[in-house]
Design a protein around this motif. Sequence first.
Motif, mmCIF file in Angstrom:
data_model
loop_
_atom_site.group_PDB
_atom_site.id
_atom_site.type_symbol
_atom_site.label_atom_id
_atom_site.label_comp_id
_atom_site.label_asym_id
_atom_site.label_seq_id
_atom_site.Cartn_x
_atom_site.Cartn_y
_atom_site.Cartn_z
ATOM 1 N N ALA A 109 3.100 -22.524 -19.777
ATOM 2 C CA ALA A 109 3.169 -23.009 -21.162
ATOM 3 C C ALA A 109 1.779 -23.355 -21.697
ATOM 4 N N GLN A 110 1.034 -24.051 -20.872
ATOM 5 C CA GLN A 110 -0.242 -24.607 -21.341
ATOM 6 C C GLN A 110 -1.217 -23.548 -21.866
ATOM 7 N N PRO A 111 -1.504 -22.474 -21.088
ATOM 8 C CA PRO A 111 -2.433 -21.463 -21.622
ATOM 9 C C PRO A 111 -1.916 -20.761 -22.874
ATOM 10 N N ARG A 112 -0.630 -20.831 -23.134
ATOM 11 C CA ARG A 112 -0.069 -20.196 -24.333
ATOM 12 C C ARG A 112 0.063 -21.192 -25.474
ATOM 13 N N GLY A 113 -0.416 -22.390 -25.229
ATOM 14 C CA GLY A 113 -0.358 -23.422 -26.273
ATOM 15 C C GLY A 113 1.057 -23.861 -26.596
ATOM 16 N N ILE A 114 1.936 -23.771 -25.604
ATOM 17 C CA ILE A 114 3.344 -24.092 -25.845
ATOM 18 C C ILE A 114 3.646 -25.522 -25.403
ATOM 19 N N ALA A 115 4.227 -26.290 -26.287
ATOM 20 C CA ALA A 115 4.655 -27.649 -25.944
ATOM 21 C C ALA A 115 6.177 -27.709 -25.968
ATOM 22 N N ASP A 116 6.698 -28.728 -25.323
ATOM 23 C CA ASP A 116 8.138 -28.918 -25.241
ATOM 24 C C ASP A 116 8.770 -28.876 -26.640
ATOM 25 N N GLN A 117 9.961 -28.246 -26.734
ATOM 26 C CA GLN A 117 10.765 -28.209 -27.967
ATOM 27 C C GLN A 117 10.223 -27.285 -29.053
ATOM 28 N N GLN A 118 9.115 -26.616 -28.798
ATOM 29 C CA GLN A 118 8.623 -25.691 -29.830
ATOM 30 C C GLN A 118 9.440 -24.403 -29.827
ATOM 31 N N LYS A 119 9.487 -23.778 -30.987
ATOM 32 C CA LYS A 119 10.254 -22.537 -31.088
ATOM 33 C C LYS A 119 9.421 -21.372 -30.560
ATOM 34 N N LEU A 120 10.032 -20.578 -29.696
ATOM 35 C CA LEU A 120 9.314 -19.499 -29.022
ATOM 36 C C LEU A 120 9.873 -18.138 -29.385
ATOM 37 N N ARG A 121 9.030 -17.149 -29.248
ATOM 38 C CA ARG A 121 9.458 -15.755 -29.353
ATOM 39 C C ARG A 121 9.280 -15.130 -27.977
ATOM 40 N N ILE A 122 10.356 -14.549 -27.464
ATOM 41 C CA ILE A 122 10.326 -13.937 -26.143
ATOM 42 C C ILE A 122 10.487 -12.445 -26.390
ATOM 43 N N ALA A 123 9.537 -11.638 -25.916
ATOM 44 C CA ALA A 123 9.541 -10.236 -26.326
ATOM 45 C C ALA A 123 9.091 -9.302 -25.212
ATOM 46 N N ASN A 124 9.535 -8.060 -25.320
ATOM 47 C CA ASN A 124 8.944 -6.936 -24.579
ATOM 48 C C ASN A 124 9.180 -5.682 -25.416
ATOM 49 N N ASP A 125 8.987 -4.501 -24.829
ATOM 50 C CA ASP A 125 9.113 -3.276 -25.625
ATOM 51 C C ASP A 125 10.523 -3.030 -26.131
ATOM 52 N N ARG A 126 11.524 -3.649 -25.499
ATOM 53 C CA ARG A 126 12.914 -3.401 -25.903
ATOM 54 C C ARG A 126 13.363 -4.242 -27.092
ATOM 55 N N GLY A 127 12.728 -5.426 -27.247
ATOM 56 C CA GLY A 127 13.167 -6.281 -28.335
ATOM 57 C C GLY A 127 12.621 -7.682 -28.195
ATOM 58 N N ALA A 128 13.174 -8.598 -28.993
ATOM 59 C CA ALA A 128 12.688 -9.979 -28.990
ATOM 60 C C ALA A 128 13.815 -10.916 -29.391
#
Length: 685
Positions: free
Chosen positions: A605-624
Amino acid sequence: MSKVVRAACPHDCPDTCALLVTVDDAGRVVQVRGDPDHPTTAGSLCAKVAHYTERVYSPDRLLHPMKRAGPKGAGRFERISWDEALTTIARRFAAICADDPRAILPYSYAGTMGYVQGGSMDRRFFHRLGASFLERTICSTAGTAGYAATIGASIGMDLEEFENARMILIWGANPVVSNLHLWRRLQEAKRRGARLVCIDPLRTETAEKCHLHLAPMPGTDGALALALMQVLIAENLIDRDYIDRYTQGFDALAERVAAWTPARAAAETGLAATDILALARDYGSIRPAAIRINYGLQRCAGGGNAVRAIACLPALIGAWREPAGGILLSSSGNFAVASQTLERPDLYPGKFPRRSINMAAIGNALLGDADPPLKAICVYNSNPLAIAPDGERVRQGFSREDLFCVVLEQFQTDTADYADILLPATTQLEHLDMHRSYGHLYMLANQPAIAPLGEAKPNSEIFRLLAQRLGFIEPCFSDDDANIAAQAFNPADARSASCASLATQGWARLNLPKPHTPFAQGKFATPSGKCEFYSASLERQGCDPLPCYVPPHESPRSNPTLAQRYPLAMISPPARNFLNSSFANLPRFLQEEGRPRLLIHPDDAQPRGIADQQKLRIANDRGAFHAWAEVTERIRPGVVAAPSVWWRKLSGDGENANAVTSQALTDMGDGPTFYDCLVEVSLAT
Ligand SMILES: Nc1nc2c(c(=O)[nH]1)N[C@H]1C(S)=C(S)[C@@H](COP(=O)(O)OP(=O)(O)OC[C@H]3O[C@@H](n4cnc5c(=O)[nH]c(N)nc54)[C@H](O)[C@@H]3O)O[C@H]1N2
Ligand SMILES: Nc1nc2c(c(=O)[nH]1)N[C@H]1C(S)=C(S)[C@@H](COP(=O)(O)OP(=O)(O)OC[C@H]3O[C@@H](n4cnc5c(=O)[nH]c(N)nc54)[C@H](O)[C@@H]3O)O[C@H]1N2
Ligand SMILES: [Mo]
């Protein structure tokens, strides 16, 4: 006067609980509780089924036939009569059949596990029609095939014996969530001094309560199993007498695993070599030693071989000698189900060769992979728009304007939104059924407690009516539900000796000895009658005769190029308050789950600047898809977990975890690879 009706939980869960349903004078169900006399259920239910009346009487139940009144997927429908619905379906199916009936595909899984509502009249209908066959692979076929290679059939320890074990491996299983009535026995074993070890990339509610938790990278369990065997053999922690009498291919196995040192397995699994060594020594010395594996570990490229290798362990140490030793994946192979009588595959007309479609690749099948192409699909007991992998392809497939889509459902699911004709189905409290279990050893009968709500009909009745419309005159199409229920278990088989009392008593234990020690004297269900470390029949099919390690399709180690773009391995195991996508629309359970979550380790999380409860996008070539961060050390670094299965349309952005999962298949059994999936995670913009 209120009455109590004996019922059975229909859901896809190993516990298959015996239910007592209280109905008041007005004919309304007021309570659903677990039968206190049933040895597995023992008077308790999971939080979902304890509130079953909320499902049955939900204001969202579908109660009338409908036809589509807007674009596919929009969910706009208008009410029609049963007559119009059945006439339309019969006409469309007949027109397709005139050309090639294989263009029609049934799509069903385990929305109900009952034989009457999910494994009889429906199958007879599609077999007689000449439709394509569906390979029902979506859950368990990799593990089933791997287990069968070693043991011969889905037969293992009696769940009731786990409390007597002293060493218990809980492997790719989360009984607190998905096998509650085993968990009770495991806790009892712990109280009596057993050592509990959990092997899971996620520190689940189960892992938290074990003495030791090992968190491998997903899809690497095969490597761990081979290393455990290497240590057991190298340190002579094996039962030579059991091996000599009841197994086949020990020398070849010993040679195969010789190179699988704990250090080598450590590199594959991400575990510490010292932990692997210590686990092997414990497993090789504490008796009785039991293993609970579940299907969680076989949803990746090497799932079949992983289960196959793990299934060798009990024979190596002679664990099967004791009732509380051995391994349990599924108990379903103990039941003498009369599937030919129920399903009548012999009704297939034979004008065209049989064609099978794998349900785990339904997206591709609808989008051109099938020859002849699919022109109609009939979905029941399943919600493919939510649960099938590679969700965008599935959505595109179901969006085809030229595809005639019939859905039988209790609720307006993601899949129902794509129906041309949508038919209202009854729930378990409104219809009759007959069940086996894949966790315990009891047959169960389900009596209807109340009349169907609205105009809902049982699946069996819907297919019976369709058979009439299509002019099928074979006598099996006039069987009523009670006739079908009576055919479910083969009465000539000694194991079903107690089935005569089923209808009145509600449940009956299979006629098996108690304690049940299935392989204490060998008698495995394999071709050789032995535990097959070495499988001659697989060799003849051109497969590896010995268990081997098949790395994931997608992992940083097996596919470094892909991992540069998508470095995190995603798993999407069951959320506690959902059952696959069932219950995931009811307010109580949605409230409990909150919103779609993604568990991510602080180091990721930390290197991606992600903190608890934040909204995330999870993705790869198939979709998100989107989910909210739960930054936690419960998940191992390099892995993220998205508790599932959310309905897409209730997930905020109309996508769930299956937006990123793939249609690639497993090494054995052609199963799906839900937990073999690389992604990148970023803050949602
Ligand atoms: N509450 C609830 N109960 C359920 C279900 C549900 O959705 N909700 N689903 C039902 C169904 S359909 C099934 S098939 C059964 C069994 O359901 P399964 O899907 O097998 O689920 P679990 O028993 O929860 O075990 C899965 C565990 O395996 C872990 N896991 C994932 N990948 C790996 C891996 O590569 N290796 C290892 N060692 N572990 C891994 C997950 O983190 C999870 O904790 O449960 C049934 N019961
Ligand atoms: N990402 C991800 N995807 C997964 C999994 C995962 O762990 N992660 N797990 C996979 C597994 S193990 C499985 S088994 C599959 C399960 O996938 P499915 O078998 O499709 O299970 P459900 O999503 O529960 O959908 C069952 C549907 O049947 C309906 N139903 C219930 N009873 C009846 C009835 O009597 N008649 C009719 N007509 N309908 C009925 C319910 O309302 C429900 O909508 O999902 C798989 N998908
Ligand atoms: Mo499943």
